[in-house]
Design a protein around this motif. Sequence first.
Motif: not given
Length: 181
Positions: A116-120, A123-124, A128-129
């Motif tokens: 998701l971070r790679a795609a968006h 801010t994603v 871990t939280a």
Amino acid sequence: MLVEGHPDGYIDWFLHSGSWEVLPLRPMPDAEEGRVKAYRKQAREGTLPPVLLWWVSGLDCHLILDGHARLAAAIAESVEPPLLQLHRTMPGDEPAAGIDDAVGFYASELARFARLRAAHGPTVPDGTASAGPRLARALHDLDTAERPTWAWPLPGGETEWRRIAREVTGNRGPAPAPDRG
């Protein structure tokens, strides 16, 4: 919720699931008996030792293993008794599979968040939280979560059960048949 009427009391399994009833293994002593009187003073002072209970999943209730007089004293004094509960936890050969499952879930969640971070973009969150506390709970539960109690057939079957019942009760006649209901 003390099951009364020893030995003919009954546990009400129909009102709710997960009974909070407590079943004494012998008749409860009277509030005026010597041991109960001694414990009543401790109950009033807040120094009463705990009542030892064992959760038996097949009965869906607790059994009093030790502390019948202490519980009677607490009831007579209208105070909440201190309780110590025994229950079965995960047997020794199962935690390895549970650890693998918990760590596998954690790793898959981190990989999902990485995608998701790679795609968006940044801010994603990294995941871990949300995955960390779930991993911690799963690992904690491997050692502490309640499991159903086990039972094994009595070697010798009904004949042996009848012999033991006669021996324990001192009854020389035929022992009552075990309840099959």
